[in-house]
Write a protein that holds these residues in place. Structure first.
Motif, PDB file in Angstrom:
ATOM      1  N   CYS A 267     107.522  -7.782 -52.154  1.00 15.49           N
ATOM      2  CA  CYS A 267     108.504  -8.793 -52.559  1.00 15.49           C
ATOM      3  C   CYS A 267     109.230  -8.389 -53.840  1.00 15.49           C
ATOM      4  N   CYS A 272     104.797 -13.279 -53.025  1.00 18.42           N
ATOM      5  CA  CYS A 272     104.618 -13.370 -51.577  1.00 18.42           C
ATOM      6  C   CYS A 272     103.126 -13.470 -51.283  1.00 18.42           C
ATOM      7  N   GLN A 277     101.468 -14.639 -54.605  1.00 17.29           N
ATOM      8  CA  GLN A 277     102.542 -15.317 -55.358  1.00 17.29           C
ATOM      9  C   GLN A 277     102.643 -14.908 -56.825  1.00 17.29           C
TER      10      GLN A 277
END
Ligand SMILES: [Zn+2]
Lengths: 340, 681
Positions: A267, A272, A277
């Motif tokens: 990402c 992601c 994250q």
């Protein structure tokens, strides 16, 4: 549009063909992008559902007939061109040549050897069975050190018949002191190899895994140098602009110690599922070689300094190719191995 | 470990800084923050405190201090401020407790206060709120207080009921010692625990009342009826506590801290702080006895730091002032420097047990300054060629060749269920079928074939990996041998004899290392390796030899219903030693060669190798090559074998005439006929 009429016309034209150029024109006229078949298909949209079904079948038949006709006339033309020659079909399948594949971890290892080699690092391979001393004590991890709990160990049996306790190395760092005992700095080496830890397995843990250790000792080697070296290495491995970050870590055999994160390759740091994250992927542990380790190797610790790092090559392969289960590496499953 | 954002704000001003920002700063400068979750008006941070800071950072005050240093802010309340109140001793009715520390190696400090007339009640709301926020549970004000202090300043505490101890021991004697095998105690969680020897315990009147540093005993528990308490803030030896938690199979928040060793001076802070909070909660507090067993007071360690060394290790140019500022922000005391300002002398606070040498200080400077701000710089070093690692290079060569020939590389687990006197056993195998280290690679590869048969009918695999065995030396000591091995297996479905295909690969592979005198000998049952019997079909099994030296084996594998699998295994160390890397050019032949054919009829048991050897031993120097081009055995030959060869003759001095070649042929034929073989014309 009467398809049988058109087919009749095509058959007539086909009989009059003289050469392959004319055949190509004929092909275009009937089966080409703006040919008769295409027209018939376009016309379908103006029909009712019932009509469309019926006309569809007719078009199918029309197409088959046309294709056969054209193939036959092409062969006839070809045959007359190459009269007396053996018929040769280049479209037949090739002889199957067995294709071998390297193991993904070995592929990463090879790339690492190439990159570090071009930076002047030597490749060292040590013993996988080693002593408690080299795996722990020499690395500033004495018997009651909590760090031993984090590296649950496979001990070899029948120790009463040996002069020292032997084990399967829990990290490639176990090679640091044996190497330094018989080499004078400056040196820069990488040590790739298998390591073993007594732990339950799941998609991201296995009791056997492949590590790559690095060690660079010289007069004035700094954290800044470590950053310089690993940045270029990861950029080469992942073939793109990669950001790294250091954050504090703890290893008994380095001081200062740090963990190294890589900006997420999937990402690009936006967050992601791969990076949970955070935008970052934990990639390895490292640090500046602890004076006690240099002492273990009988090196004058005031004159020499440098960095050491250790990374799991399986982890890098997983990130690079999106592999989601570490246990595939040692499964021997050809459906997996043939992809690399 | 869970931390409350609001709790942290008690000690440092965090207005205009989000919990997320705090999480990021801690991750980059101190410890990784694994998650940040909302909890009402609060945020809960899950912080992975590093093992080397387990002794001082498993508490809110320490994390706030880290933030203060990172943000270059003064903390609201400092350690010293918290203990500003002295503990005043009051006259009371209770008779003093007698502490006997029998194992003072395990107890650097035993400190406690005897407090009279305490009101045990429910905790105030704020206290319940903080404890619950970080996953705790409220019990009563006294027990909650001990837990709160632990999470605030990092000193585990425990409260005993004075009168319950008095009931057990009228002499009011508490003994701190190591347990004996078979003793028992019922802990606060109601579990009856039987102890092994060596666990630190506290005893009163022959009864165990506490698993020191881990959990208190039920018998001296604080309850609603409690009036007088003994409030303990002690320091126990970390490794002893850690061993005890392992022996008991039981850990607690307290033992998680204790196992890292803690600063014995922390007890003063904790006890002072608890009296302060007790007063806030219950009004005036009467401390009637101070117990303090503290034989050797811990004092701050002096460390000399060479500023040039710090900058050299970090790879930056930090000024002396900056370095001092960072160290002071972490509560280090910087003493007057000597040696013309090139170095400083630093006093580390006693709670920083982890800081003992200059490199430890350099880590503090580096991480607070920020590793992010250290620029990436390639090292300036002398150019030097890397050492040649011949073994690694050869392995890569093998890998390349085999992959080009259609073999897939595999890596197997090194554990096996096969044990023998030569195999290395594991003390703690991970499973019943993984008790020894492998002695060969072939069994693993054979298993790979079986597993892949479901999806593939043609399989080529190889592995390069370690194998082990052991034997006794003259002094009756076990010596371990670790070797690098190479093995390959092949399964084909085209109906041809796969042994010879594999033999071709093996020959090519070995020849690619410049070795020419390889040959395949019958492997006999007497060959010591048990694995040959287990894994190969001895009918079709060959030893691979270089001259007289055994390089490995090649043969049919057992147990493959339907199709034949074959495999080879080589000793890579032998291959490496025998490799001839220096090669010389041989001039090309100037004169043409002549080829003659020769057919021989020989008994069925005759080996091609024997015939070739005899042809070559006919003493004809001009015979440069012999090729077998036909091999036939049939009824019409009375079951004899027909072998047909091309014989190639060439001289380096001249063109050979037919007559000369005839003479050579006659010589060879004569030699073969003497062996009893028939020559077909
Ligand atoms: Zn990502």
């Amino acid at each position: 549009m009467d398809l049988s009429q058109i087919l009749f016309q095509a058959q007539k034209e086909a009989r009059e063909l003289k050469n392959i150029q004319q055949w190509e024109d004929l092909y275009r006229k009937y089966l080409g992008k703006k040919g008769k078949l295409s027209d018939a298909l376009v016309a379908l949209k103006d029909l009712t559902v019932e009509e469309r079904k019926k006309q569809g079948q007719a078009i199918n038949h029309f197409k088959q007939e046309l294709t056969q006709l054209l193939a036959k006339t092409q062969d006839q033309l070809r045959g007359s061109l190459k009269a007396g020659q053996r018929f040769f079909d280049v479209s037949s399948p090739a002889v199957k040549i067995p294709q071998g594949h390297g193991h993904p971890i070995m592929e990463i290892r090879r790339q690492m050897e190439e990159i570090f080699g071009s930076l002047g690092f030597s490749v060292i391979e040590g013993q996988e069975v080693t002593s408690e001393y080299y795996n722990f004590d020499a690395l500033n991890i004495p018997g009651d050190h909590p760090a031993r709990d984090a590296m649950d160990t496979f001990w070899l049996g029948q120790n009463n018949q040996r002069s020292e306790s032997m084990l399967l190395r829990t990290h490639t760092s176990a090679m640091q002191v044996p190497y330094m005992e018989c080499h004078q700095p400056p040196f820069k080496i990488i040590i790739p190899g298998m390591v073993y830890r007594y732990e339950a397995t799941d998609a991201s843990h296995d009791y056997q895994f492949y590590q790559l250790e690095g060690l660079m000792i010289d007069r004035d080697i700094s954290i800044a140098n470590f950053k310089g070296v690993i940045d270029v290495v990861f950029q080469r491995i992942f073939n793109r602009q990669i950001k790294t970050r250091l954050r504090p870590g703890f290893f008994p055999f380095t001081e200062p110690s740090f963990e190294i994160d890589l900006s997420c390759v999937k990402c690009q740091g936006k967050g992601c599922t791969l990076c949970k994250q955070t935008g970052w992927l934990e990639i390895m542990g490292a640090g500046m070689v602890h004076p006690n380790v240099l002492r273990s190797a009988k090196l004058d610790h005031s004159g020499w300094q440098g960095f050491a790092f250790g990374m799991g090559l399986g982890r890098i392969a997983m990130i690079k190719w999106g592999i989601d289960d570490i246990r595939l590496f040692f499964s021997g499953d050809l459906r997996f191995l043939k992809q690399f | 470990m869970l931390f409350s954002f609001n709790w942290l704000k008690q000690y440092i001003d965090l207005t205009n800084i989000s919990a997320q920002k705090v999480g990021e700063l801690l991750t980059l400068h101190s410890f990784e923050v694994e998650s940040i979750k909302k909890n009402g008006s609060d945020w809960i941070l899950d912080i992975d405190v590093l093992a080397n800071r387990g002794h001082d950072c498993r508490c809110h005050l320490a994390i706030a201090m880290e933030l203060a240093a990172i943000l270059e802010k003064k903390p609201k309340q400092h350690y010293q401020n918290l203990t500003s109140q002295k503990i005043a001793l009051a006259r009371g009715k209770l008779r003093p407790i007698n502490i006997k520390v029998q194992s003072n190696k395990q107890v650097p400090r035993y400190a406690a206060l005897v407090i009279e007339n305490i009101k045990v009640a429910a905790s105030p709301k704020w206290l319940v709120g903080y404890l619950e926020a970080i996953g705790g549970r409220s019990i009563n004000n006294v027990v909650d207080l001990t837990n709160y202090i632990m999470c605030e300043v990092g000193q585990p505490m425990h409260a005993f009921d004075y009168d319950k101890i008095l009931a057990l021991s009228p002499e009011r004697e508490m003994i701190v010692r190591l347990s004996r095998q078979g003793e028992g105690v019922v802990t606060l969680d109601g579990v009856e625990r039987e102890l092994t020897a060596g666990i630190l315990v506290i005893e009163a009147g022959k009864k165990l009342i506490d698993l020191a540093g881990i959990m208190g005993g039920q018998v001296s528990e604080i309850g609603p009826e409690t009036k007088n308490i003994i409030l303990q803030a002690s320091c126990f030896d970390g490794p002893t506590i850690r061993r005890a938690t392992k022996l008991l199979g039981h850990r607690t928040d307290a033992s998680d801290i204790y196992q890292h060793n803690i600063d014995p001076n922390l007890a003063d802070l904790a006890l002072g702080r608890s009296i302060h909070l007790l007063k806030e909660m219950t009004g005036p507090v009467r401390v009637v006895q101070k117990i303090d067993f503290y034989p050797e007071k811990k004092i701050a360690k002096q460390i000399k730091l060479d500023l040039a060394q710090a900058n050299s290790l970090l790879g930056v140019e930090l000024s002396r002032d900056k370095i001092i500022q960072i160290l002071q922000s972490l509560d280090f005391v910087v003493q007057k420097s000597n040696s013309g300002g090139k170095s400083i002398v630093v006093l580390a606070p006693t709670r920083r047990l982890d800081v003992v040498m200059p490199e430890d200080l350099i880590e503090e400077i580096g991480r607070i300054y920020g590793y992010k701000k250290i620029p990436a710089k390639m090292p300036y070093i002398n150019l030097a060629l890397p050492e040649i690692n011949q073994q690694a290079a050869y392995k890569n060569q093998v890998r390349r060749s085999l992959i080009n020939w259609g073999f897939n590389e595999t890596i197997n687990y090194v554990f096996t269920d096969k044990s023998s006197s030569l195999a290395l056993p594991l003390q703690n195998p991970i499973a019943k079928d993984k008790i020894c280290l492998r002695m060969n690679l072939i069994p693993g590869l054979a298993q790979n074939i079986k597993n892949n048969l479901k999806y593939f009918s043609a399989i080529r695999l190889f592995e390069i990996g370690r194998i082990w065995c052991q034997n006794l030396n003259q002094n009756k000591q076990l010596i371990i041998h670790e070797k690098e091995s190479l093995a390959g297996v092949l399964l084909s479905s085209d109906g041809k004899e796969p042994f010879f295909l594999l033999k071709g690969f093996v020959e090519n592979l070995i020849q690619s290392f410049g070795i020419s005198d390889i040959w395949f000998d019958d492997a006999l049952a007497k060959d010591e390796s048990a694995f040959l019997e287990n894994d190969f079909n001895v009918r079709a099994l060959a030893q691979i030899k270089i001259g007289d030296r055994l390089l490995g084996y090649c043969g049919e594998l057992r147990d493959f219903a339907g199709s034949i699998a074959v495999g080879f295994e080589l000793d890579l160390d032998v291959l490496t030693q025998e490799t001839i890397s220096e090669r010389m050019y041989e001039p090309l032949a100037k004169y043409p060669s002549s080829v003659r054919d020769l057919a021989i009829l020989a008994p069925p048991e005759t080996k091609v190798g024997q015939v070739l050897a005899e042809i070559n031993e006919s003493n004809v120097l001009e015979l440069v090559d012999v090729d077998l081009f036909d091999l036939y055995q049939g009824e019409e030959l009375d079951d004899k074998k027909n072998l047909a060869f091309h014989l190639i003759f060439q001289s380096s001095k001249k063109t050979l005439t037919d007559r000369e070649v005839d003479i050579f042929m006659a010589k060879i034929i004569k030699n073969l006929q003497e062996k009893g073989w028939e020559i077909r014309r």
